[in-house]
Design a protein around this motif. Structure first.
Motif, PDB file in Angstrom:
ATOM      1  N   GLU A 419      -3.453  15.787   2.601  1.00  0.00           N
ATOM      2  CA  GLU A 419      -2.872  16.494   1.451  1.00  0.00           C
ATOM      3  C   GLU A 419      -1.350  16.535   1.612  1.00  0.00           C
ATOM      4  OE1 GLU A 419      -2.028  18.387  -1.845  1.00  0.00           O
ATOM      5  OE2 GLU A 419      -4.095  17.770  -1.409  1.00  0.00           O
ATOM      6  N   ASP A 420      -0.629  16.394   0.483  1.00  0.00           N
ATOM      7  CA  ASP A 420       0.831  16.390   0.546  1.00  0.00           C
ATOM      8  C   ASP A 420       1.452  17.715   0.106  1.00  0.00           C
ATOM      9  OD1 ASP A 420       0.376  16.355  -2.142  1.00  0.00           O
ATOM     10  OD2 ASP A 420       1.533  14.547  -2.571  1.00  0.00           O
ATOM     11  N   ASP A 421       0.637  18.744  -0.100  1.00  0.00           N
ATOM     12  CA  ASP A 421       1.136  20.075  -0.434  1.00  0.00           C
ATOM     13  C   ASP A 421       1.053  20.937   0.820  1.00  0.00           C
ATOM     14  OD1 ASP A 421       1.551  22.709  -1.320  1.00  0.00           O
ATOM     15  OD2 ASP A 421       0.751  22.257  -3.298  1.00  0.00           O
ATOM     16  N   GLY A 422       2.215  21.324   1.349  1.00  0.00           N
ATOM     17  CA  GLY A 422       2.248  22.049   2.612  1.00  0.00           C
ATOM     18  C   GLY A 422       1.501  23.363   2.577  1.00  0.00           C
ATOM     19  N   PHE A 437      -1.036  16.590   6.997  1.00  0.00           N
ATOM     20  CA  PHE A 437      -0.010  16.800   5.971  1.00  0.00           C
ATOM     21  C   PHE A 437       0.760  15.500   5.793  1.00  0.00           C
ATOM     22  CE2 PHE A 437       4.474  18.423   5.128  1.00  0.00           C
ATOM     23  CZ  PHE A 437       4.275  18.483   3.761  1.00  0.00           C
ATOM     24  N   GLY A 438       0.651  14.887   4.615  1.00  0.00           N
ATOM     25  CA  GLY A 438       1.372  13.655   4.364  1.00  0.00           C
ATOM     26  C   GLY A 438       0.903  12.980   3.097  1.00  0.00           C
ATOM     27  N   ASP A 439       1.523  11.861   2.813  1.00  0.00           N
ATOM     28  CA  ASP A 439       1.222  11.098   1.610  1.00  0.00           C
ATOM     29  C   ASP A 439       0.040  10.177   1.867  1.00  0.00           C
ATOM     30  OD1 ASP A 439       1.354   9.770  -0.803  1.00  0.00           O
ATOM     31  OD2 ASP A 439       2.839   8.346  -0.080  1.00  0.00           O
ATOM     32  N   ALA A 440      -1.014  10.340   1.083  1.00  0.00           N
ATOM     33  CA  ALA A 440      -2.231   9.554   1.283  1.00  0.00           C
ATOM     34  C   ALA A 440      -2.035   8.079   0.972  1.00  0.00           C
ATOM     35  CB  ALA A 440      -3.364  10.112   0.420  1.00  0.00           C
ATOM     36  N   GLY A 441      -0.950   7.715   0.321  1.00  0.00           N
ATOM     37  CA  GLY A 441      -0.674   6.310   0.059  1.00  0.00           C
ATOM     38  C   GLY A 441       0.120   5.635   1.156  1.00  0.00           C
ATOM     39  N   ASP A 442       0.497   6.378   2.191  1.00  0.00           N
ATOM     40  CA  ASP A 442       1.269   5.828   3.305  1.00  0.00           C
ATOM     41  C   ASP A 442       0.309   5.229   4.332  1.00  0.00           C
ATOM     42  OD1 ASP A 442       2.921   5.263   5.405  1.00  0.00           O
ATOM     43  OD2 ASP A 442       3.838   7.244   5.524  1.00  0.00           O
ATOM     44  N   PRO A 443       0.396   3.921   4.614  1.00  0.00           N
ATOM     45  CA  PRO A 443      -0.508   3.292   5.586  1.00  0.00           C
ATOM     46  C   PRO A 443      -0.493   3.961   6.956  1.00  0.00           C
ATOM     47  CG  PRO A 443       0.674   1.619   4.354  1.00  0.00           C
ATOM     48  CD  PRO A 443       1.286   2.927   3.980  1.00  0.00           C
ATOM     49  N   HIS A 444       0.660   4.516   7.355  1.00  0.00           N
ATOM     50  CA  HIS A 444       0.726   5.192   8.660  1.00  0.00           C
ATOM     51  C   HIS A 444      -0.151   6.449   8.675  1.00  0.00           C
ATOM     52  CE1 HIS A 444       3.940   2.559  10.062  1.00  0.00           C
ATOM     53  NE2 HIS A 444       4.551   2.756   8.916  1.00  0.00           N
ATOM     54  N   ILE A 445      -0.160   7.182   7.574  1.00  0.00           N
ATOM     55  CA  ILE A 445      -1.013   8.358   7.475  1.00  0.00           C
ATOM     56  C   ILE A 445      -2.483   7.952   7.442  1.00  0.00           C
ATOM     57  CG2 ILE A 445      -1.649  10.312   6.004  1.00  0.00           C
ATOM     58  CD1 ILE A 445       0.950  10.751   7.431  1.00  0.00           C
TER      59      ILE A 445
END
Length: 521
Positions: A419-422, A437-445
């Motif tokens: 989820e990207d909402d803290g 906590f992070g962007d679900a479209g980021d491959p690292h996440i």
């Protein structure tokens, strides 16, 4: 009248070109207006300003209708921090840059103030065209726009009386706040009843809402405030649900008409007298392009916004407001500054608005996200590697997340939420749920979430551009994606995902409720 007809024809050509080329219409309108301005005789430039004034008045009326404070009530803290820090950062940066360019202190203050607010008209249109106005960062941006407009108009109400004694400057600001209080009172009490009573009479609604606009403009004139301030507060007085929803439908073509006229006239209004104007405008634009994204990003991250949300909010706010033109016209008419002041503010407004589609593009945001978010992962110990396999991954908690937790737990699958909402992340961790906590479209996440080793994934992100990286990353995992349109369902299926139609699910739920209720019995 001939000039107005030419402007309207140019705006029609621009609208057609934007649809044909599938690009944002605002840059096309401004560019066509600039070309038109090169062939308009000099003696008609005054008429251009009259058209600019008129169209801006009605557009600010429309912008006020869009700014319902209840839309972003849950983000009030972030809005105040982001909005005020960005406003005063640009104000100070603009003043310092203007002083470095050899402007006087008085003119430097006016220029810095003119740069400090972002364009409500342009940002709202860009957000709607990209379907991002309902995203968390979109709501933050709209809330910041409302806050900045209030702060800017308060200052402009005082500046409109410059160089009067200090007590008269304060009196102008007090008059604006009193008029704003009247708008708030009407928004909460009188106008919702008015709309409820005449909701089916479209003609009466149109005439009634325009009458409200004229009434507030008249009050602004009586209080010696800029007329555009009265128009904005008139729109704000109609911003409450369901008033705004009804009026938005019946007045959309009206605002579209004046929108075309405004942006074409804005492009035609720029007068490049020498190269120094270009250099000055570019230097001041750099203040907006650099310090706005930087200040918004830093404060957004402190307020526990995601990298993508913080970057997107910063670049959406990185332009100068149409209210700067009101400031320029007010100062020129009061003979506080010369004509070059208005030309500089017009040039900066045009340049910064034209840059917005580029700065907010998916490729640019993705480039920055993948380039710099690794520092966030290194510096935050909460983002440790998740050693899960055969687990259920929920990408984007959203409104449907709470309904998914219990059935998944009962099925025996471990759950991991991205989820990207803290604030949501904190709430989930308090409930002892595994959460990243992070962007679900980021491959690292996605790598941290071990998505390629999951049993299945549930995706509830809103835009297909955010969903695509997920489908490409874990092609062997069953990925269920919530979709709203049949076209999105086809795209999801084409990339190996399993689309779940929200419309179909809502219809089934409604049918089930009707079967169990007394309505059909």
């Amino acid at each position: 009248m001939t000039l107005l007809a030419i402007i309207f024809g140019a705006s029609a050509v621009a609208y057609f070109g934007s649809v044909a080329m599938r690009i944002p219409r605002i840059p096309i309108l401004i560019i066509i207006g600039f070309v038109l301005g090169t062939i308009i005789p000099t003696e008609q430039q005054i008429s251009l300003r009259d058209h600019l004034d008129l169209s801006l008045t009605f557009l600010l009326f429309g912008a006020g209708i869009e700014l319902n404070p209840k839309k972003f009530k849950s983000q009030t803290g972030s809005i105040y921090w982001v909005g005020l820090v960005q406003f005063f950062t640009i104000l100070i940066g603009g003043i310092l840059m203007a002083l470095a360019l050899d402007f006087s202190l008085e003119v430097s203050i006016f220029l810095g103030f003119g740069l400090s607010a972002s364009s409500t008209l342009a940002v709202l249109q860009f957000l709607r065209q990209k379907h991002q106005s309902i995203e968390p960062f979109g709501r933050l941006v709209v809330g910041v726009l409302l806050l900045q407009d209030v702060v800017f108009m308060t200052g402009m109400a005082a500046i409109s009386r410059w160089p009067a004694p200090v007590w008269e400057l304060f009196l102008g600001a007090i008059y604006f706040l009193l008029l704003g209080g009247l708008a708030m009172f009407c928004q909460r009490t009188f106008f919702p009843r008015f709309i409820h009573k005449y909701a089916n009479d479209v003609e009466f609604l149109v005439l009634g809402s325009i009458s409200v606009c004229f009434a507030f403009v008249g009050l602004a004139r009586a209080l010696e405030l800029p007329l555009e301030i009265g128009a904005f507060l008139a729109g704000f007085s109609l911003a409450k649900f369901p008033t705004a929803g009804v009026l938005r439908g019946v007045l959309s073509s009206f605002f579209g008409f004046f929108g075309g006229i405004f942006f074409v006239t804005l492009g035609a209004s720029i007068q490049i007298t020498d190269w120094s104007l270009l250099w000055t405008g570019f230097a001041l634009s750099c203040v907006v392009w650099v310090f706005t994204p930087l200040s918004v990003f830093v404060v957004s991250r402190i307020r526990r916004r995601s990298w993508r949300g913080a970057l997107s909010a910063g670049f959406y706010l990185a332009q100068t407001s149409e209210l700067s033109l009101v400031l320029g016209l007010t100062c020129v008419r009061a003979e506080l500054v010369d004509e070059s002041f208005f030309n500089i503010l017009t040039f900066v407004t045009i340049m910064s608005i034209l840059a917005t589609p580029v700065l907010t593009s998916q490729r640019w945001i993705d480039f920055l996200l993948h380039s710099f978010s690794r520092f966030d992962r290194i510096n935050h110990p909460e983002k440790v590697k998740v050693s899960m396999t055969d687990h259920a991954v929920i990408l984007g908690f959203g409104d449907g997340g709470p309904h998914l937790i219990r059935p998944i737990k009962e099925s025996g699958y471990p759950i991991l939420v991205v989820e990207d909402d803290g604030r949501v992340v904190d709430q989930l961790r308090n409930l002892k749920l595994n959460c990243l906590f992070g962007d679900a479209g980021d491959p690292h996440i996605l790598k941290l979430a071990n998505l390629d080793k999951a049993a299945f994934a549930l995706v509830s992100m809103r835009r297909f551009d955010d969903i695509k990286p997920v489908l490409k990353y874990a092609k062997r995992v069953k990925i269920f994606v919530r979709v709203f349109e049949d076209s999105d369902a086809a795209k999801v299926s084409g990339l190996g995902g399993i689309p779940v139609s929200s419309a179909h699910a809502a219809a089934v739920a409604l049918e089930k409720w009707l079967d169990n209720s007394s309505i059909t019995k």
